[in-house]
Design a protein around this motif. Structure first.
Motif, PDB file in Angstrom:
ATOM      1  N   HIS A 126       0.815  -1.212   0.000  1.00 27.33           N
ATOM      2  CA  HIS A 126       0.000   0.000   0.000  1.00 27.33           C
ATOM      3  C   HIS A 126       0.848   1.262   0.000  1.00 27.33           C
ATOM      4  CE1 HIS A 126      -3.181  -2.735   2.087  1.00 27.33           C
ATOM      5  NE2 HIS A 126      -3.112  -2.944   0.794  1.00 27.33           N
ATOM      6  N   MET A 127       2.171   1.106  -0.001  1.00 21.69           N
ATOM      7  CA  MET A 127       3.111   2.218  -0.057  1.00 21.69           C
ATOM      8  C   MET A 127       2.897   3.216   1.074  1.00 21.69           C
ATOM      9  SD  MET A 127       3.627   2.789  -4.145  1.00 21.69           S
ATOM     10  CE  MET A 127       5.415   2.733  -4.163  1.00 21.69           C
ATOM     11  N   ASP A 128       2.655   2.707   2.276  1.00 23.48           N
ATOM     12  CA  ASP A 128       2.527   3.595   3.435  1.00 23.48           C
ATOM     13  C   ASP A 128       3.866   4.280   3.697  1.00 23.48           C
ATOM     14  OD1 ASP A 128      -0.203   3.236   4.239  1.00 23.48           O
ATOM     15  OD2 ASP A 128       0.325   1.218   4.880  1.00 23.48           O
ATOM     16  N   SER A 129       3.802   5.561   3.988  1.00 26.38           N
ATOM     17  CA  SER A 129       5.040   6.341   4.116  1.00 26.38           C
ATOM     18  C   SER A 129       5.736   6.125   5.455  1.00 26.38           C
ATOM     19  CB  SER A 129       4.741   7.830   3.940  1.00 26.38           C
ATOM     20  OG  SER A 129       4.246   8.397   5.138  1.00 26.38           O
ATOM     21  N   GLY A 130       7.041   6.334   5.442  1.00 30.51           N
ATOM     22  CA  GLY A 130       7.813   6.250   6.671  1.00 30.51           C
ATOM     23  C   GLY A 130       7.358   7.274   7.685  1.00 30.51           C
ATOM     24  N   TRP A 131       6.982   8.468   7.212  1.00 30.80           N
ATOM     25  CA  TRP A 131       6.456   9.496   8.116  1.00 30.80           C
ATOM     26  C   TRP A 131       5.237   8.975   8.870  1.00 30.80           C
ATOM     27  CZ3 TRP A 131       9.281  13.821   8.671  1.00 30.80           C
ATOM     28  CH2 TRP A 131      10.096  14.246   7.623  1.00 30.80           C
ATOM     29  N   LYS A 132       4.319   8.416   8.105  1.00 33.53           N
ATOM     30  CA  LYS A 132       3.069   7.925   8.686  1.00 33.53           C
ATOM     31  C   LYS A 132       3.321   6.753   9.627  1.00 33.53           C
ATOM     32  CE  LYS A 132      -1.370   5.948   7.133  1.00 33.53           C
ATOM     33  NZ  LYS A 132      -2.146   5.604   5.924  1.00 33.53           N
ATOM     34  N   LYS A 442       9.228  20.590  -0.180  1.00 30.17           N
ATOM     35  CA  LYS A 442       8.639  20.583   1.166  1.00 30.17           C
ATOM     36  C   LYS A 442       8.077  19.209   1.500  1.00 30.17           C
ATOM     37  CE  LYS A 442       5.430  22.653   4.348  1.00 30.17           C
ATOM     38  NZ  LYS A 442       4.017  22.833   4.571  1.00 30.17           N
ATOM     39  N   LEU A 443       7.382  18.591   0.548  1.00 28.65           N
ATOM     40  CA  LEU A 443       6.842  17.244   0.771  1.00 28.65           C
ATOM     41  C   LEU A 443       7.967  16.271   1.079  1.00 28.65           C
ATOM     42  CD1 LEU A 443       4.656  15.038   0.677  1.00 28.65           C
ATOM     43  CD2 LEU A 443       4.962  14.961  -1.809  1.00 28.65           C
ATOM     44  N   LEU A 444       9.041  16.344   0.324  1.00 28.12           N
ATOM     45  CA  LEU A 444      10.141  15.404   0.482  1.00 28.12           C
ATOM     46  C   LEU A 444      10.782  15.506   1.865  1.00 28.12           C
ATOM     47  CD1 LEU A 444      11.687  13.289  -1.251  1.00 28.12           C
ATOM     48  CD2 LEU A 444      13.287  15.100  -1.857  1.00 28.12           C
ATOM     49  N   TYR A 445      10.848  16.728   2.406  1.00 35.13           N
ATOM     50  CA  TYR A 445      11.574  16.936   3.658  1.00 35.13           C
ATOM     51  C   TYR A 445      10.699  17.053   4.902  1.00 35.13           C
ATOM     52  CZ  TYR A 445      15.956  17.274   1.239  1.00 35.13           C
ATOM     53  OH  TYR A 445      17.081  16.970   0.505  1.00 35.13           O
ATOM     54  N   THR A 446       9.389  17.183   4.723  1.00 35.21           N
ATOM     55  CA  THR A 446       8.534  17.314   5.912  1.00 35.21           C
ATOM     56  C   THR A 446       7.406  16.295   5.949  1.00 35.21           C
ATOM     57  OG1 THR A 446       6.913  18.865   4.955  1.00 35.21           O
ATOM     58  CG2 THR A 446       8.941  19.811   5.866  1.00 35.21           C
ATOM     59  N   GLY A 447       7.067  15.677   4.815  1.00 34.71           N
ATOM     60  CA  GLY A 447       5.977  14.719   4.781  1.00 34.71           C
ATOM     61  C   GLY A 447       4.598  15.346   4.742  1.00 34.71           C
ATOM     62  N   TYR A 448       4.528  16.672   4.525  1.00 34.85           N
ATOM     63  CA  TYR A 448       3.213  17.321   4.516  1.00 34.85           C
ATOM     64  C   TYR A 448       3.203  18.505   3.561  1.00 34.85           C
ATOM     65  CZ  TYR A 448      -0.949  19.888   5.747  1.00 34.85           C
ATOM     66  OH  TYR A 448      -2.143  20.553   5.667  1.00 34.85           O
ATOM     67  N   ILE A 449       2.117  18.639   2.797  1.00 39.88           N
ATOM     68  CA  ILE A 449       1.791  19.833   2.026  1.00 39.88           C
ATOM     69  C   ILE A 449       0.278  20.016   2.102  1.00 39.88           C
ATOM     70  CG2 ILE A 449       3.759  19.877   0.436  1.00 39.88           C
ATOM     71  CD1 ILE A 449       2.120  18.256  -1.556  1.00 39.88           C
ATOM     72  N   GLU A 473       0.164   9.614  -7.592  1.00 38.93           N
ATOM     73  CA  GLU A 473      -0.646   9.165  -6.461  1.00 38.93           C
ATOM     74  C   GLU A 473       0.168   8.247  -5.554  1.00 38.93           C
ATOM     75  OE1 GLU A 473      -3.000   6.463  -4.174  1.00 38.93           O
ATOM     76  OE2 GLU A 473      -2.207   5.821  -6.112  1.00 38.93           O
ATOM     77  N   ARG A 474       0.951   7.376  -6.170  1.00 43.68           N
ATOM     78  CA  ARG A 474       1.787   6.458  -5.374  1.00 43.68           C
ATOM     79  C   ARG A 474       2.916   7.221  -4.671  1.00 43.68           C
ATOM     80  NH1 ARG A 474       1.459   3.332 -10.564  1.00 43.68           N
ATOM     81  NH2 ARG A 474      -0.407   2.031 -10.342  1.00 43.68           N
ATOM     82  N   TRP A 475       3.488   8.191  -5.359  1.00 47.92           N
ATOM     83  CA  TRP A 475       4.546   9.003  -4.726  1.00 47.92           C
ATOM     84  C   TRP A 475       4.004   9.713  -3.497  1.00 47.92           C
ATOM     85  CZ3 TRP A 475       9.756   9.618  -5.064  1.00 47.92           C
ATOM     86  CH2 TRP A 475      10.311  10.726  -4.439  1.00 47.92           C
ATOM     87  N   PHE A 476       2.828  10.298  -3.626  1.00 47.27           N
ATOM     88  CA  PHE A 476       2.220  10.976  -2.480  1.00 47.27           C
ATOM     89  C   PHE A 476       2.001   9.999  -1.322  1.00 47.27           C
ATOM     90  CE2 PHE A 476      -0.020  15.149  -3.941  1.00 47.27           C
ATOM     91  CZ  PHE A 476       1.179  15.620  -4.435  1.00 47.27           C
ATOM     92  N   MET A 477       1.457   8.828  -1.601  1.00 48.64           N
ATOM     93  CA  MET A 477       1.215   7.856  -0.524  1.00 48.64           C
ATOM     94  C   MET A 477       2.514   7.480   0.171  1.00 48.64           C
ATOM     95  SD  MET A 477      -1.907   7.195   0.193  1.00 48.64           S
ATOM     96  CE  MET A 477      -1.659   5.757   1.245  1.00 48.64           C
ATOM     97  N   LYS A 478       3.595   7.379  -0.579  1.00 47.86           N
ATOM     98  CA  LYS A 478       4.875   6.947  -0.014  1.00 47.86           C
ATOM     99  C   LYS A 478       5.565   8.062   0.762  1.00 47.86           C
ATOM    100  CE  LYS A 478       7.950   3.499   0.160  1.00 47.86           C
ATOM    101  NZ  LYS A 478       8.681   2.949  -0.991  1.00 47.86           N
ATOM    102  N   HIS A 479       5.056   9.306   0.635  1.00 47.01           N
ATOM    103  CA  HIS A 479       5.746  10.431   1.271  1.00 47.01           C
ATOM    104  C   HIS A 479       4.882  11.286   2.192  1.00 47.01           C
ATOM    105  CE1 HIS A 479       8.586   9.329  -1.892  1.00 47.01           C
ATOM    106  NE2 HIS A 479       9.493   9.937  -1.169  1.00 47.01           N
ATOM    107  N   LEU A 480       3.564  11.118   2.153  1.00 48.21           N
ATOM    108  CA  LEU A 480       2.697  11.928   3.003  1.00 48.21           C
ATOM    109  C   LEU A 480       2.542  11.316   4.386  1.00 48.21           C
ATOM    110  CD1 LEU A 480      -0.174  12.824   0.507  1.00 48.21           C
ATOM    111  CD2 LEU A 480       1.309  14.482   1.670  1.00 48.21           C
ATOM    112  N   ILE A 481       2.665  12.123   5.403  1.00 49.58           N
ATOM    113  CA  ILE A 481       2.432  11.640   6.766  1.00 49.58           C
ATOM    114  C   ILE A 481       0.950  11.372   6.995  1.00 49.58           C
ATOM    115  CG2 ILE A 481       2.136  13.950   7.775  1.00 49.58           C
ATOM    116  CD1 ILE A 481       3.653  12.929  10.253  1.00 49.58           C
ATOM    117  N   ASP A 482       0.090  12.038   6.220  1.00 49.34           N
ATOM    118  CA  ASP A 482      -1.355  11.884   6.390  1.00 49.34           C
ATOM    119  C   ASP A 482      -1.983  11.148   5.211  1.00 49.34           C
ATOM    120  OD1 ASP A 482      -1.023  13.791   4.445  1.00 49.34           O
ATOM    121  OD2 ASP A 482      -2.437  15.239   5.295  1.00 49.34           O
ATOM    122  N   GLY A 483      -1.187  10.328   4.519  1.00 50.55           N
ATOM    123  CA  GLY A 483      -1.671   9.627   3.335  1.00 50.55           C
ATOM    124  C   GLY A 483      -2.910   8.789   3.628  1.00 50.55           C
ATOM    125  N   ASP A 484      -3.989   9.077   2.937  1.00 56.84           N
ATOM    126  CA  ASP A 484      -5.256   8.371   3.092  1.00 56.84           C
ATOM    127  C   ASP A 484      -5.665   7.909   1.700  1.00 56.84           C
ATOM    128  OD1 ASP A 484      -8.040   8.129   4.788  1.00 56.84           O
ATOM    129  OD2 ASP A 484      -8.411   8.752   2.725  1.00 56.84           O
TER     130      ASP A 484
END
Length: 565
Positions: A126-132, A442-449, A473-484
């Motif tokens: 599901h490509m859950d991010s490390g941030w999440k 910003k997304l790459l370094y903080t996990g949020y936009i 869409e997959r890139w966002f899931m792998k990098h967003l702390i709030d990926g839903d």
């Protein structure tokens, strides 16, 4: 293909040591064949639409109706935490406590437990991010301490198999059943859990419901939506695919069932008791493997406070100080005009019912104006929360949208250019378009936009670069702390004109206008693209040339989309 991501061009990272990381960008080009060797096709997706294949949510509900609660030979009640990591207003946990109290009247030695199950293969697939995942690990430790005050042990189970196996497998059912029987010493166990609406998770629950071992009773509940999926339909009884008429019905439904003039949603509150007579706290031994973290450039993790109390405090602060400015500030890139609650909602640290209740009280009991254009800031904040319900409802009705397929199946004919080098430059913030690069760094370094940032970059990738929206869409899931999953797919479908209630294909965001409107003084851009700090309207030599001409790429996108649609 692995490429090196250089961090020195980022203002946030430039204050730290230079970070070079290896990253496999090809993993975003398609579904992971290890887990999905036979991905769904257009024909398979249409089977859901023409009703020749049952939707997984319908199967769950049908099987659930066959479940009968029996306390005979039952010694244990257990709540299975998923994306509902909270005590306050948790439907499944509330039901678990109620069932336990009933059982206690028949069996004084009955025990109440909670469990969280880790399957690293689910995270990979599901490509859950490390941030999440880092946030979840912290939240679980905090939740364990909170449950300990109630004398409820929180168990952590790890599912591993020699081969990569998802939780929607027979192997997982056997694992789960064995674990439950070990806890209950082979006697009956009642499991409560809140439903997750993604297809993989629903098929997992279906397999468990189909388990014929009478010692295991499963009770699933709707929790993450304010209004249960399927309850809001058109006059013909079909599901809405357009937000505005759905939202008006949503508001009507919520108002019709409000509990009082001060409470629009019923909250599920458990009593602060000692539920088990004996209790022993056993701290978790699990550590998140490096593979889930090493692809993110960082010198240290800067995560928000993971506690449930922090979520409640953030809501109170937002409604007390920021919500009145929400209409004007939520889209501004250089301001923190949003609530900051998204990661808490995604992981279930706070319920959307509680959020809407609190917001309802602060807008004089009117959650929507007669005309949507007249909505106050707080009313529009409630509307944004409702979007989450909308996308979950849609994912239940069109399950293939969580299986790597667009809602609009005709858009599968779009002839994407899919330039892998351009994709990598988009990912790392090196497109030569300042507003895009600032957001992506910003997304790459903080996990949020914020949401406006997501719309800008999604439009640029799918329209100006003509790259398949699913890569992004997959890139966002792998990098967003709030990926839903449902919101991410929904948002990308909107921007790429391939999804539910999508913008028309001929609407292509003008990057210059977006920058002038949402970062007029270039505060945000210069923070994240320091090459431009002293540029004085001239392109510096150390900043890349634009990947595409914005006007020409827009015209190209219109032709490609028109040919396909």
């Amino acid at each position: 293909m692995k490429r090196t991501v250089i961090s020195s061009s980022n203002a946030y990272a430039s204050k730290r040591s230079r970070l070079d990381i290896e990253h496999d960008f090809e993993q975003y080009h398609s579904l992971n064949k290890k887990y999905y060797p036979r991905p769904i096709t257009r024909t398979g997706a249409n089977q859901f639409n023409n009703k020749s294949r049952a939707k997984p949510m319908e199967i769950v509900e049908k099987l659930q109706k066959k479940q009968k609660t029996s306390f005979e030979n039952v010694s244990t009640v257990m709540h299975w935490f998923r994306n509902d990591l909270r005590l306050y207003d948790n439907v499944g946990l509330y039901k678990s406590v109620a069932l336990f109290q009933q059982l206690r009247q028949k069996n004084a030695k009955a025990k109440l437990y909670a469990v969280y199950v880790i399957n690293e293969d689910d995270w990979r697939a599901h490509m859950d991010s490390g941030w999440k995942l880092m946030f979840i690990m912290g939240a679980l430790k905090n939740l364990q301490q909170s449950l300990a005050e109630l004398h409820i042990p929180l168990l952590l189970w790890e599912f591993h198999t020699p081969k990569s196996t998802l939780s929607n497998s027979k192997e997982f059912v056997e694992f789960f059943k064995e674990k439950c029987m070990n806890v209950s010493s082979g006697t009956g166990t009642i499991i409560t859990a809140n439903i997750e609406y993604q297809t993989d998770e629903l098929y997992r629950d279906i397999r468990l419901l189909e388990n014929e071992d009478h010692r295991l009773q499963l009770k699933y509940y709707h929790d993450s939506c304010i209004v249960t999926p399927g309850l809001i339909t058109t006059d013909r009884g079909t599901n809405y695919s357009v937000f505005t008429p759905w939202y008006k019905k949503w508001v009507l439904y919520v108002n019709n069932y409000k509990k009082s003039t001060s409470e629009i949603c019923h909250l599920h509150i458990i009593e602060p008791l000692k539920y088990n007579e004996t209790f022993e706290l056993k701290p978790f031994q699990y550590s998140l493997p490096d593979e889930f973290l090493q692809y993110i450039p960082k010198s240290k993790w800067c995560l928000p406070d993971v506690s449930e109390e922090a979520a409640l405090s953030r809501l109170k602060d937002f409604l007390g100080t920021k919500s009145s400015k929400y209409n004007n500030e939520k889209d501004m890139l250089y301001l923190g005009g949003t609530s900051g609650l998204s990661v808490y909602i995604t992981t279930g640290r706070i319920s959307t019912r509680l959020i809407v209740n609190q917001a309802f009280q602060s807008c004089n009991g009117q959650i929507m104006s007669k005309a949507l254009k007249d909505n106050s800031s707080t009313q529009n904040f409630i509307k944004e929360v409702a979007w989450r319900d909308f996308y979950r409802h849609c994912m239940c009705n069109w399950p293939y949208t969580s299986m790597g397929m667009p809602y609009r199946l005709d858009t599968l004919d779009i002839k994407w250019e899919n330039n892998p080098v351009a994709f990598e430059k988009w990912c790392t913030g090196n497109t030569g378009i300042p507003i895009v690069d600032a957001i992506m760094r910003k997304l790459l370094y903080t996990g949020y936009i914020n949401n406006r940032s997501r719309m800008i970059t999604a439009s640029f990738l799918s329209k100006n670069l003509l790259i398949d929206w699913r890569w992004g869409e997959r890139w966002f899931m792998k990098h967003l702390i709030d990926g839903d999953s449902s919101s991410n797919v929904g948002g990308w479908g909107f921007c790429s004109s391939t999804g539910i209630d999508a913008q028309p294909y001929f609407r292509v965001f003008n990057m210059d206008i977006q920058a002038k409107k949402y970062d007029p003084q270039m505060i945000f851009v210069k923070q994240w693209v320091p090459e431009l700090i002293s540029s004085e309207n001239k392109r510096p030599e150390n900043y890349p040339k634009p990947l595409v001409d914005l006007k020409h790429s827009r015209e190209r996108a219109l032709k490609v989309y028109k040919d396909a649609m």
